[in-house]
Design a protein around this motif. Structure first.
Motif, short mmCIF file in Angstrom:
data_model
loop_
_atom_site.label_atom_id
_atom_site.label_comp_id
_atom_site.label_asym_id
_atom_site.label_seq_id
_atom_site.Cartn_x
_atom_site.Cartn_y
_atom_site.Cartn_z
N MET A 61 33.60 29.24 28.59
CA MET A 61 34.43 28.30 29.36
C MET A 61 35.37 29.06 30.27
O MET A 61 36.16 29.87 29.79
N PRO A 62 35.32 28.82 31.57
CA PRO A 62 36.27 29.47 32.47
C PRO A 62 37.71 29.09 32.11
O PRO A 62 37.99 28.00 31.60
N ASN A 63 38.62 30.03 32.41
CA ASN A 63 40.04 29.81 32.16
C ASN A 63 40.73 29.43 33.46
O ASN A 63 40.62 30.16 34.45
N VAL A 64 41.43 28.30 33.44
CA VAL A 64 42.11 27.81 34.65
C VAL A 64 43.61 27.79 34.42
O VAL A 64 44.07 27.30 33.38
N LEU A 65 44.36 28.32 35.36
CA LEU A 65 45.82 28.26 35.31
C LEU A 65 46.30 27.27 36.38
O LEU A 65 46.06 27.49 37.58
N VAL A 66 46.94 26.19 35.96
CA VAL A 66 47.45 25.20 36.91
C VAL A 66 48.95 25.42 37.09
O VAL A 66 49.74 25.20 36.17
N LEU A 67 49.33 25.90 38.26
CA LEU A 67 50.75 26.08 38.58
C LEU A 67 51.30 24.70 38.97
O LEU A 67 50.68 24.01 39.79
N LEU A 120 53.37 36.72 38.06
CA LEU A 120 52.19 35.86 38.16
C LEU A 120 50.91 36.68 38.02
O LEU A 120 49.97 36.30 37.28
N SER A 121 50.87 37.83 38.69
CA SER A 121 49.69 38.68 38.62
C SER A 121 49.42 39.11 37.17
O SER A 121 48.28 39.09 36.69
N THR A 122 50.49 39.47 36.46
CA THR A 122 50.34 39.90 35.05
C THR A 122 49.82 38.76 34.19
O THR A 122 48.93 38.95 33.35
N ILE A 123 50.36 37.54 34.41
CA ILE A 123 49.90 36.38 33.61
C ILE A 123 48.39 36.17 33.82
O ILE A 123 47.64 35.91 32.88
N ILE A 127 46.07 38.35 34.78
CA ILE A 127 45.25 39.43 34.18
C ILE A 127 45.26 39.29 32.65
O ILE A 127 44.20 39.33 32.02
N GLU A 128 46.45 39.13 32.08
CA GLU A 128 46.55 39.13 30.60
C GLU A 128 45.81 37.96 29.97
O GLU A 128 45.29 38.09 28.87
N ASN A 129 45.77 36.83 30.65
CA ASN A 129 45.10 35.66 30.08
C ASN A 129 43.66 35.51 30.57
O ASN A 129 43.02 34.49 30.32
N ASP A 130 43.19 36.52 31.32
CA ASP A 130 41.81 36.51 31.80
C ASP A 130 41.50 35.21 32.57
O ASP A 130 40.46 34.56 32.36
N ILE A 131 42.43 34.85 33.46
CA ILE A 131 42.29 33.60 34.23
C ILE A 131 41.19 33.76 35.29
O ILE A 131 41.12 34.77 35.99
N ASN A 132 40.35 32.74 35.43
CA ASN A 132 39.28 32.76 36.42
C ASN A 132 39.61 31.96 37.69
O ASN A 132 39.13 32.29 38.77
N ALA A 136 46.42 40.09 41.64
CA ALA A 136 45.63 40.06 40.41
C ALA A 136 44.15 40.26 40.73
O ALA A 136 43.44 41.00 40.04
N ALA A 137 43.68 39.59 41.80
CA ALA A 137 42.26 39.70 42.18
C ALA A 137 41.92 41.14 42.56
O ALA A 137 40.86 41.65 42.18
N LYS A 138 42.82 41.79 43.29
CA LYS A 138 42.55 43.18 43.71
C LYS A 138 42.58 44.11 42.51
O LYS A 138 41.74 45.02 42.39
N THR A 139 43.54 43.91 41.61
CA THR A 139 43.64 44.76 40.41
C THR A 139 42.34 44.67 39.61
O THR A 139 41.76 45.68 39.20
#
Ligand code: NAP
Length: 320
Positions: free
Chosen positions: A1-7, A60-63, A65-70, A92-95
């Protein structure tokens, strides 16, 4: 299941979208919340709350990466921080890309869905669509003042497509449940009901020719959901979509609200008083959602806004 972060996950639209994603069984969902109470609201709906400052690009970038957000979705009204949010997502995408590149691997792009709005079309001189340029000298309308910056921000998002899969969705004026954006037009009618005075004119701060594009909050959530489902390559070359179900005139809306409140007082449309928000509400919309239907497979289910307005007005009144 992809991980989604809703701001903006605890907001009016963000919560409806987050619940839709969870209910599909296809996504694990994180949502931003600025207070522990809102965090609890999210947790109760099986959405993992993120209570850090998501307007700080580093955080935001750390969140992400750490939560493997897609996929990240920006449904905030943190307008003055929109660029930092885009920076955090891009970082985050570049990292992630560079980390994989060190091992000669490639991975899918990070997805980014941005919530804009149809006010970027202004009051166009002729019919427009989401393929019409906004905020340019060849545009048929001038973006409403409060959203003038959004035309440029949409361009910044589209320019980040080298590292992100992006989508830009532009909801019309949203109704259903809290319907907060309708306060300006509906509050004067509610006050007339409360006062019981049916002889004094109700003053609505709108231009009489105002014609608002409308859409139900659940249909907006469905449009975002469809874009997220298709974010990795299924949105075509121009991933920008207007989400509009129907357009309605201010007089038709006001008479329907008066009917719902059983108010018979006359109405006076007093203009927008130089207020940029009132001016935006008074735009004359000329857009529709043909591409959302064909490309996203979007099928708005909540139609007949005027016919069903008593239901929406009662929900709005309950939310006051
Ligand atoms: N409502 C409409 O009719 C409509 C129409 C077209 C476009 N839109 C766009 O849709 C988006 C969502 O609108 P909405 O109606 O859902 O508004 P909303 O209910 O006010 O939700 C906005 C969300 O953004 C969060 N937020 C605001 N400032 C923030 C900050 N500095 N840092 C972190 N989070 C912040 C809010 O958090 P809190 O809950 O803690 O305040 C809330 O969760 C906005 O971009 C709006 O312009 C709305």
């Amino acid at each position: 299941m992809p991980n989604v972060l809703v701001l903006g996950g605890s907001g009016y639209l963000g919560l409806a979208l987050s619940k839709s994603l969870v209910a599909s069984g296809n996504y694990t969902v994180w949502g931003s919340a600025r207070t522990p109470e809102k965090g609890k609201l999210l947790a109760l709906s099986e959405i993992s709350p993120v209570e850090d400052d998501i307007t700080n690009a580093e955080i935001l970038s750390t969140i992400i990466i750490e939560n493997d957000i897609n996929v990240v979705v920006d449904t905030t009204s943190a307008y003055e921080h929109a660029m930092q949010i885009l920076e955090g997502v891009t970082q985050a995408a570049k990292t992630r890309r560079d980390t994989l590149a060190k091992e000669n691997f490639i991975g899918p792009k990070l997805g980014f869905v941005y919530c804009s709005g149809t006010w970027v079309h202004g009051s166009p001189s002729a019919r427009v669509s989401d393929l019409s340029p906004v905020g340019t000298t060849v545009s048929k309308g001038k973006p409403a003042t409060p959203t003038a910056w959004r035309a440029g921000h949409e361009q910044a998002i589209l320019a980040a497509r080298d590292v992100l899969d992006v989508a830009i969705l532009r909801p019309a004026t949203i109704y259903g449940r809290g319907s907060w954006i309708w306060n300006t037009w509906w509050e004067p009618v509610l006050k007339a009901k409360q006062s019981g005075n049916n002889s004094e004119a109700i003053q609505i701060p709108a231009d009489v020719q105002a014609r608002s594009p409308t859409v139900h909050v659940d249909d907006v959530a469905a449009g975002f959901h469809a874009a997220i489902d298709r974010i990795d390559g299924g949105l075509g070359a121009w991933p920008v979509f207007d989400l509009v179900t129907e357009t309605v005139g201010v007089q038709e809306v006001t008479e329907a609200v008066k009917g719902a409140f059983e108010v018979t007082a006359p109405v006076e449309y007093t203009g927008t008083h130089g207020n940029p928000f009132f001016e935006a509400l008074s735009l004359v919309s000329k857009t529709e959602a043909g591409r959302a239907r064909t490309v996203l497979g979007w099928e708005p289910r909540r139609t007949e806004f005027i016919l069903n307005i008593p239901v929406y007005v009662r929900a709005w009144e309950a939310a006051q």
